[in-house]
Design an enzyme around this catalytic site. Structure first.
Site, PDB file in Angstrom:
ATOM      1  N   GLU A 278       0.831  -1.209   0.000  1.00 27.98           N
ATOM      2  CA  GLU A 278       0.000   0.000   0.000  1.00 27.98           C
ATOM      3  C   GLU A 278       0.864   1.258   0.000  1.00 27.98           C
ATOM      4  O   GLU A 278       0.552   2.246  -0.677  1.00 27.98           O
ATOM      5  CB  GLU A 278      -0.921  -0.024   1.217  1.00 27.98           C
ATOM      6  CG  GLU A 278      -2.140   0.858   1.083  1.00 27.98           C
ATOM      7  CD  GLU A 278      -3.157   0.535   2.177  1.00 27.98           C
ATOM      8  OE1 GLU A 278      -4.153  -0.126   1.861  1.00 27.98           O
ATOM      9  OE2 GLU A 278      -2.945   0.921   3.336  1.00 27.98           O
ATOM     10  N   GLU A 281       2.105   1.698  -3.378  1.00 28.43           N
ATOM     11  CA  GLU A 281       0.997   2.110  -4.254  1.00 28.43           C
ATOM     12  C   GLU A 281       0.738   3.609  -4.099  1.00 28.43           C
ATOM     13  O   GLU A 281       0.535   4.330  -5.084  1.00 28.43           O
ATOM     14  CB  GLU A 281      -0.259   1.301  -3.887  1.00 28.43           C
ATOM     15  CG  GLU A 281      -1.426   1.531  -4.836  1.00 28.43           C
ATOM     16  CD  GLU A 281      -2.696   0.776  -4.404  1.00 28.43           C
ATOM     17  OE1 GLU A 281      -2.698   0.101  -3.350  1.00 28.43           O
ATOM     18  OE2 GLU A 281      -3.697   0.883  -5.140  1.00 28.43           O
ATOM     19  N   CYS A 298      -8.367  -2.156   4.011  1.00 28.27           N
ATOM     20  CA  CYS A 298      -8.231  -3.377   4.820  1.00 28.27           C
ATOM     21  C   CYS A 298      -9.434  -3.658   5.706  1.00 28.27           C
ATOM     22  O   CYS A 298      -9.457  -4.671   6.390  1.00 28.27           O
ATOM     23  CB  CYS A 298      -6.952  -3.335   5.642  1.00 28.27           C
ATOM     24  SG  CYS A 298      -6.643  -1.770   6.384  1.00 28.27           S
ATOM     25  N   SER A 318      -7.419   1.712  -2.367  1.00 32.13           N
ATOM     26  CA  SER A 318      -6.199   0.957  -2.650  1.00 32.13           C
ATOM     27  C   SER A 318      -6.618  -0.410  -3.180  1.00 32.13           C
ATOM     28  O   SER A 318      -7.630  -0.968  -2.742  1.00 32.13           O
ATOM     29  CB  SER A 318      -5.406   0.789  -1.349  1.00 32.13           C
ATOM     30  OG  SER A 318      -4.528  -0.297  -1.466  1.00 32.13           O
ATOM     31  N   LYS A 357     -15.373  -9.828   8.106  1.00 30.70           N
ATOM     32  CA  LYS A 357     -14.337 -10.705   7.517  1.00 30.70           C
ATOM     33  C   LYS A 357     -14.926 -12.057   7.134  1.00 30.70           C
ATOM     34  O   LYS A 357     -14.404 -12.737   6.257  1.00 30.70           O
ATOM     35  CB  LYS A 357     -13.195 -10.928   8.507  1.00 30.70           C
ATOM     36  CG  LYS A 357     -12.428  -9.674   8.844  1.00 30.70           C
ATOM     37  CD  LYS A 357     -11.201  -9.502   7.986  1.00 30.70           C
ATOM     38  CE  LYS A 357     -10.374  -8.344   8.510  1.00 30.70           C
ATOM     39  NZ  LYS A 357      -9.660  -7.593   7.500  1.00 30.70           N
ATOM     40  N   GLU A 360     -16.131 -11.310   3.749  1.00 31.17           N
ATOM     41  CA  GLU A 360     -15.020 -11.076   2.825  1.00 31.17           C
ATOM     42  C   GLU A 360     -14.393 -12.400   2.364  1.00 31.17           C
ATOM     43  O   GLU A 360     -14.092 -12.578   1.179  1.00 31.17           O
ATOM     44  CB  GLU A 360     -13.953 -10.224   3.529  1.00 31.17           C
ATOM     45  CG  GLU A 360     -12.747  -9.900   2.653  1.00 31.17           C
ATOM     46  CD  GLU A 360     -11.612  -9.260   3.449  1.00 31.17           C
ATOM     47  OE1 GLU A 360     -11.330  -9.701   4.574  1.00 31.17           O
ATOM     48  OE2 GLU A 360     -10.994  -8.315   2.930  1.00 31.17           O
ATOM     49  N   GLU A 365     -13.769 -13.226  -5.499  1.00 26.65           N
ATOM     50  CA  GLU A 365     -12.422 -12.767  -5.903  1.00 26.65           C
ATOM     51  C   GLU A 365     -11.337 -13.354  -5.009  1.00 26.65           C
ATOM     52  O   GLU A 365     -10.162 -13.313  -5.367  1.00 26.65           O
ATOM     53  CB  GLU A 365     -12.274 -11.240  -5.786  1.00 26.65           C
ATOM     54  CG  GLU A 365     -13.326 -10.369  -6.402  1.00 26.65           C
ATOM     55  CD  GLU A 365     -14.495 -10.142  -5.474  1.00 26.65           C
ATOM     56  OE1 GLU A 365     -15.397 -11.002  -5.515  1.00 26.65           O
ATOM     57  OE2 GLU A 365     -14.525  -9.159  -4.722  1.00 26.65           O
ATOM     58  N   CYS A 502     -10.239  -1.850  14.527  1.00 25.07           N
ATOM     59  CA  CYS A 502     -10.518  -3.290  14.722  1.00 25.07           C
ATOM     60  C   CYS A 502     -10.665  -3.661  16.193  1.00 25.07           C
ATOM     61  O   CYS A 502     -11.352  -4.634  16.509  1.00 25.07           O
ATOM     62  CB  CYS A 502      -9.405  -4.128  14.111  1.00 25.07           C
ATOM     63  SG  CYS A 502      -9.164  -3.777  12.379  1.00 25.07           S
TER      64      CYS A 502
END
Ligand code: SF4
Ligand code: SF4
Ligand code: SF4
Length: 574
Positions: A278, A281, A298, A318, A357, A360, A365, A502
């Site tokens: 990141e 990037e 994230c 990102s 999560k 996710e 993907e 988190c």
């Protein structure tokens, strides 16, 4: 200041205080149910009623402001009788199957019933009136257990600005429902789980997957590998009778091996890797052009939110996968190869502070290894239950180390768990990569703490980079509205869906108050200070990973395994 007497105690409190606040200041406990320390007052349940001299009827302590000379009594027979009647009416339409309920032993209604149970109850138990809503992959709603406190509405609609939940019908029929009265899966729910924290009872909870884990552990053909996220260690102690932050890492690793995991690795490793990808990037976008501000990716609750409400800004995200998914892709490729284990045998389990999560890990993907990269996601609460079920005695457990190749981490990886942590970790690396100079002070304190939106400026070799941090989706919305209007002054934005980051994730031990989240944040920075390595680019296992496998940040293999793309979510419900 206002002078008053409460249960015979003469005191003064600031003008504008409520009776409840005055009682709390005097050390007098008044029962509550719909009241929440970080939410607006609702005064729905009235369990907090008190006698006020001169008032015709009992007053709700949570919503009645104090007045000069007020005389309040909180424990008279009349008050106790009223509380018992209120509770009796709530229980009359409540299933009361406590022994089968996820909240057994940790339920505000159960606690009240233990104190104010009517003897004998005058009403027969109501039968089941509504189906349990299991339509999403993550969040379960049991409307029959709802006590209509409306705390979830405040969490979803005010704190998170998602508006997935609303009130329908009136009187006895009144109930909390997802948008348009449809199943939750057809609402804009982003799976953040903040409604679970808000709910005082077992009316909202996450899907339980411990049975799937136990099956995998018992299967001799499976190699069960776990990754554990930074915020989990900080809070897991709360699930096993320790204090926040007190669980030693080595004890946690030993406990995980005792419950049957074959290998124990750390998500902090891929948190460091996320910073490598990141950070580079960001530098590339700053140098060569690309959508700015770049926004972190994230937090899967945040990704769901962006895909739902800001589909026109997906290029600003990102392309880095979350640390969980980077880990999943590597454990079945790089790590399997290094350990000589057939990737098809690996059952990859992540232990996360986050309910989103779970969603996710199931996205189509997230199969870069050729199969599902993360097979199962457990929350910190599920881990607590697993430890309790397995009777792990942490007090007498000898500590153990993480397994090699993806178990080493820096302080930068640790602070990912707190709001501002990803930004601070990124700045530690980006500064040194961009300037070639050593950073003198690693602590970017401007981006720490519980303020909803924080900002800072960093000089990167003559270029001033402006950054912002938001936690909680209501705060994220403010920053994204600015971006949408073309008025954002920032180059880089960190967004975490959950208040506090988190450490306040939807899967963490239940906590009503933000003050507990702040405690967990303090514990995370203590851990960072104690790490020998505090910058992601100095993590030796990350350096080995690039030397032996990935070659360079943003290289071909990185793109294949560590980066992803996003899709606008269906908006038919908006
Ligand atoms: S929500 Fe609370 S009171 Fe209701 S069944 Fe569950 S544990 Fe019992
Ligand atoms: S999980 Fe989050 S978005 Fe979904 S209903 Fe609960 S608070 Fe709202
Ligand atoms: S679902 Fe839980 S938080 Fe929401 S209104 Fe019902 S009891 Fe309150």
């Amino acid at each position: 200041m206002v002078h008053l007497s409460i249960d015979g105690i003469n005191m003064e409190v600031p003008a504008g205080s409520t009776i409840l606040q005055a009682a709390q200041a005097a050390g007098i406990k008044i029962p509550t149910l719909c009241w929440h320390p970080d939410q607006a007052v609702k005064a729905n349940c009235r369990i907090c009623v008190c006698e006020v001299e001169g008032a015709r009827v009992l007053q709700a302590a949570c919503s009645t402001p104090v007045a000069e000379g007020m005389v309040i009594r909180t424990r008279t027979p009349k008050v106790i009788k009223a509380r018992k009647t209120i509770l009796e009416l709530i229980l009359a339409s409540h299933p009361q199957d406590c022994l089968n309920c996820i909240r057994n032993g940790n339920c505000e209604l159960q606690d009240l019933a233990a104190v104010y149970t009517p003897d004998p109850p005058r009403f027969a138990l109501a039968g089941r009136r509504h189906e349990v809503d299991t339509s999403t992959a993550v969040i379960v709603r049991d409307p029959d257990k709802c006590v209509l406190c409306c705390r979830c509405l405040e969490a979803c609609n005010t704190t998170q600005s998602v508006f997935a939940l609303g009130l329908a019908e009136r009187g006895y029929e009144a109930m909390v429902v997802p948008t348009m009265g449809k199943p939750l899966a057809e609402s804009p729910c982003v799976m953040c789980g903040q409604c679970i924290h808000a709910c005082p009872v077992g009316a909202i909870y996450e899907k339980q997957q411990l049975d799937d884990l136990m099956k995998a552990i018992a299967d001799p053909d499976k190699v069960v590998v776990t990754q554990i996220a930074p915020a989990v260690r900080l809070a897991i102690g709360e699930e096993v009778d320790m204090t926040t932050g007190d669980m030693p890492m080595e004890a946690l690793v030993a406990g995980l091996r005792q419950v049957g995991f074959d290998y124990v690795l750390h998500t902090n490793f891929t948190a460091d890797l996320t910073i490598m990808e990141e950070g580079n990037e960001l530098l590339k976008r700053l140098k060569e052009g690309g959508a700015l501000p770049m926004v972190t990716s994230c937090s899967p609750g945040w990704i769901n939110f962006c895909e739902t409400f800001y589909p026109d800004l997906l290029d600003n995200l990102s392309t880095c996968k979350s640390p969980q998914q980077m880990f999943g892709a590597l454990v079945k490729t790089y790590w399997a190869d290094k350990m000589g284990i057939d990737p098809k045998k690996i059952y990859s389990v992540s232990i996360m502070p986050c309910t989103a999560k779970k969603y996710e890990a199931g996205r189509p993907e997230m199969r870069s290894s050729g199969q599902r990269d993360v097979d199962l996601v457990l929350t910190t609460r599920e881990l607590g239950r697993l430890f309790r079920m397995s009777c792990i005695d942490f007090e007498h457990l000898a500590g153990e180390e993480f397994d090699p190749w993806m178990g080493t981490y820096s302080g930068a990886g640790v602070i990912f768990g707190a709001t501002g942590g990803v930004m601070e970790a990124a700045l530690r690396t980006v500064y040194e990569v961009a300037t070639g100079e050593e950073l003198k002070d690693l602590n970017f304190t401007e981006v720490r703490g519980m303020e909803g939106i924080k900002e800072a400026e960093v000089d990167l070799a003559g270029t001033t980079v402006k950054v912002a941090v938001a936690h909680g989706l209501g705060n994220a919305r403010q920053l994204m509205d600015q971006v949408q209007a073309g008025q954002s002054p920032y180059h880089f934005i960190e967004i975490m869906a959950c208040p506090g980051g988190c450490i306040g994730g939807g899967g963490q031990p239940l906590t009503k108050a933000n003050v507990k989240r702040a405690e967990r944040i303090d514990a995370i920075y203590v851990e960072d200070e104690h790490c020998d390595i505090r910058k992601s680019h100095e993590n030796p296992e990350v350096i080995t990973l690039y030397n032996e496998f990935l070659d360079e940040p943003l290289g071909h293999l990185s793109h294949k395994l560590l980066h992803t793309h996003y899709h606008p979510r269906d908006k038919k419900f908006l």
